[in-house]
Design an enzyme around this catalytic site. Structure first.
Site, short mmCIF file in Angstrom:
data_model
loop_
_atom_site.label_atom_id
_atom_site.label_comp_id
_atom_site.label_asym_id
_atom_site.label_seq_id
_atom_site.Cartn_x
_atom_site.Cartn_y
_atom_site.Cartn_z
N LYS A 13 0.84 -1.21 0.00
CA LYS A 13 0.00 0.00 0.00
C LYS A 13 0.88 1.26 0.00
O LYS A 13 0.69 2.15 -0.81
CB LYS A 13 -0.94 -0.01 1.22
CG LYS A 13 -1.87 -1.23 1.25
CD LYS A 13 -2.84 -1.19 2.41
CE LYS A 13 -2.20 -1.26 3.78
NZ LYS A 13 -1.48 -2.53 4.06
N ARG A 88 -10.16 0.59 9.02
CA ARG A 88 -9.61 -0.71 9.34
C ARG A 88 -10.58 -1.56 10.16
O ARG A 88 -10.25 -2.72 10.48
CB ARG A 88 -8.35 -0.50 10.16
CG ARG A 88 -7.11 -1.12 9.57
CD ARG A 88 -6.01 -0.69 10.48
NE ARG A 88 -4.80 -1.39 10.28
CZ ARG A 88 -3.73 -0.89 9.65
NH1 ARG A 88 -3.80 0.27 9.07
NH2 ARG A 88 -2.63 -1.59 9.61
N ARG A 127 11.75 -5.57 5.23
CA ARG A 127 11.46 -4.14 4.98
C ARG A 127 12.36 -3.22 5.81
O ARG A 127 12.58 -3.43 6.99
CB ARG A 127 9.99 -3.85 5.31
CG ARG A 127 9.71 -2.34 5.17
CD ARG A 127 8.27 -2.01 5.11
NE ARG A 127 7.54 -2.41 6.31
CZ ARG A 127 6.23 -2.21 6.46
NH1 ARG A 127 5.54 -1.65 5.50
NH2 ARG A 127 5.65 -2.60 7.56
N ARG A 160 11.05 -1.32 11.32
CA ARG A 160 9.93 -1.05 12.23
C ARG A 160 9.81 -2.14 13.29
O ARG A 160 9.96 -3.33 13.00
CB ARG A 160 8.62 -0.98 11.43
CG ARG A 160 8.39 0.37 10.80
CD ARG A 160 7.24 0.41 9.83
NE ARG A 160 6.00 -0.25 10.22
CZ ARG A 160 4.88 -0.21 9.50
NH1 ARG A 160 4.85 0.46 8.37
NH2 ARG A 160 3.81 -0.84 9.90
N ARG A 171 -0.48 -9.18 13.27
CA ARG A 171 -1.12 -8.20 12.37
C ARG A 171 -1.96 -8.91 11.31
O ARG A 171 -3.03 -8.43 10.94
CB ARG A 171 -0.05 -7.33 11.71
CG ARG A 171 0.52 -6.29 12.68
CD ARG A 171 1.86 -5.78 12.24
NE ARG A 171 1.82 -5.01 11.02
CZ ARG A 171 2.89 -4.73 10.27
NH1 ARG A 171 4.08 -5.16 10.64
NH2 ARG A 171 2.76 -4.02 9.18
P1 AP5 Z 1 4.80 -1.60 1.92
O1 AP5 Z 1 4.48 -0.80 0.71
O2 AP5 Z 1 5.54 -0.92 3.02
O3 AP5 Z 1 3.49 -2.34 2.48
P2 AP5 Z 1 2.20 -1.77 3.21
O4 AP5 Z 1 1.03 -2.47 2.62
O5 AP5 Z 1 2.21 -0.27 3.21
O6 AP5 Z 1 2.46 -2.36 4.65
P3 AP5 Z 1 2.32 -1.75 6.11
O7 AP5 Z 1 2.99 -2.75 7.01
O8 AP5 Z 1 2.85 -0.35 6.22
O9 AP5 Z 1 0.81 -1.77 6.31
P4 AP5 Z 1 0.04 -1.88 7.61
O10 AP5 Z 1 -1.32 -1.69 7.11
O11 AP5 Z 1 0.30 -3.08 8.42
O12 AP5 Z 1 0.72 -0.73 8.53
P5 AP5 Z 1 0.25 0.72 8.93
O13 AP5 Z 1 1.44 1.58 8.88
O14 AP5 Z 1 -0.98 1.15 8.23
O15 AP5 Z 1 5.65 -2.89 1.43
C1 AP5 Z 1 6.15 -3.84 2.36
C2 AP5 Z 1 7.51 -4.41 1.85
O16 AP5 Z 1 7.30 -5.09 0.62
C3 AP5 Z 1 8.56 -3.33 1.54
O17 AP5 Z 1 9.85 -3.81 1.88
C4 AP5 Z 1 8.47 -3.12 0.02
O18 AP5 Z 1 9.68 -2.68 -0.55
C5 AP5 Z 1 8.06 -4.52 -0.45
N1 AP5 Z 1 7.20 -4.51 -1.63
C6 AP5 Z 1 6.13 -3.69 -1.86
N2 AP5 Z 1 5.54 -4.01 -3.04
C7 AP5 Z 1 6.25 -5.06 -3.55
C8 AP5 Z 1 6.14 -5.85 -4.74
N3 AP5 Z 1 5.18 -5.60 -5.66
N4 AP5 Z 1 7.02 -6.85 -4.94
C9 AP5 Z 1 8.01 -7.10 -4.01
N5 AP5 Z 1 8.18 -6.38 -2.86
C10 AP5 Z 1 7.31 -5.38 -2.65
O19 AP5 Z 1 -0.20 0.48 10.46
C11 AP5 Z 1 0.75 0.17 11.46
C12 AP5 Z 1 0.03 0.10 12.81
O20 AP5 Z 1 -0.54 1.39 13.13
C13 AP5 Z 1 -1.15 -0.88 12.88
O21 AP5 Z 1 -0.76 -2.20 13.16
C14 AP5 Z 1 -1.98 -0.25 14.03
O22 AP5 Z 1 -1.42 -0.55 15.29
C15 AP5 Z 1 -1.81 1.23 13.77
N6 AP5 Z 1 -2.88 1.76 12.90
C16 AP5 Z 1 -2.69 2.37 11.68
N7 AP5 Z 1 -3.87 2.71 11.14
C17 AP5 Z 1 -4.82 2.32 12.02
C18 AP5 Z 1 -6.25 2.37 12.01
N8 AP5 Z 1 -6.93 2.90 10.97
N9 AP5 Z 1 -6.91 1.86 13.07
C19 AP5 Z 1 -6.26 1.33 14.13
N10 AP5 Z 1 -4.92 1.23 14.19
C20 AP5 Z 1 -4.19 1.72 13.14
#
Ligand code: AP5
Length: 213
Positions: A13, A88, A127, A160, A171
């Protein structure tokens, strides 16, 4: 244009967000990035979110809804936005629906990135992220510079805490239980655009472009 980027952790994402935002001229609103910024700055919001984030649990809905409501009132969101990591839970989606209905601007598209759990675990264990601008690398496929200094902003590149394997497995469980039901919520309105996230980042970007054409 109002777009929701949905999908389990590590499906790409954050990686895809910049291209979508550039194409539609909208800001990237990532609740995860907002929480991490608050955590780094030691704000009361960051301190409240810390324990939930490190173990892979969700931050309570009330905190998230207030935060997003404030962010969407900022002037750069007037012409639309890309939501990444929000909503979410069903209550978060209902809160968003109510706010958008009041403004008369419904969600246009929900992009659902699909990647199997095994690939997610491999991606997140490798990552690396810039602490300042959020740029993303992968230790094996797209390694960061040896000095761990971001070439874009000179920020520190780190791993992270919630990318540790135990937190990643939690997660994935939390996503299935609390976020998975949102697929039905948006599918019922014909808004879901499914995209295979297992292909290369450039191919995924093209597929998203086609899905939003
Ligand atoms: P990346 O693009 O970083 O993946 P992502 O989908 O953004 O993953 P996140 O872990 O950031 O998502 P998340 O939803 O768990 O975390 P968030 O920050 O929202 O890619 C991942 C890896 O893969 C990278 O190394 C990249 O280079 C590689 N990659 C990407 N595309 C690729 C491809 N096509 N091929 C190969 N490799 C590839 O949330 C974190 C925490 O915050 C949550 O757990 C929660 O505690 C809190 N939080 C955030 N939002 C909320 C909410 N709305 N409600 C409650 N808690 C929340």
């Amino acid at each position: 244009m109002i777009i929701v980027l949905l999908g389990p952790p590590g499906t790409g994402k954050g990686t895809q967000a910049a291209a979508i935002c550039a194409r539609f001229g909208v800001p990237h609103v990532s609740t995860g990035d907002i929480f991490r910024r608050n955590l780094a700055e030691g704000t009361p919001l960051g301190l409240k979110a810390k324990g939930y984030m490190e173990t892979g649990e969700l931050v309570p809905d009330a905190l998230v809804l207030d935060l997003v409501a404030d962010r969407l009132k900022e002037p750069d969101c007037a012409g639309g936005f890309l939501l990444d990591g929000f909503p979410r839970t069903v209550p978060q989606a209902e809160g968003l629906d109510a706010a958008l209905a009041a403004a008369g601007t419904p969600v246009d598209h929900v992009v659902l990135l699909e990647v199997p759990d095994g690939t997610v675990v491999e991606r997140l264990s490798g990552r690396r992220v810039c602490r300042s601008c959020g740029a993303v690398w992968h230790a094996a496929h797209n390694p960061p510079p040896g000095d761990m200094k971001c070439p874009k902003c000179s920020g520190q590149i780190y791993q992270r805490a919630d990318d540790a394997s135990e937190a990643v497995l939690n997660r994935l469980k939390v996503y299935a239980r609390q976020t998975g039901p949102l697929v039905g919520h948006y599918d019922a309105r014909g808004l879901i655009r499914r995209v295979d996230g297992t292909r290369s980042p450039a191919e995924v970007e093209r597929a998203i472009g086609a899905a939003l054409a």
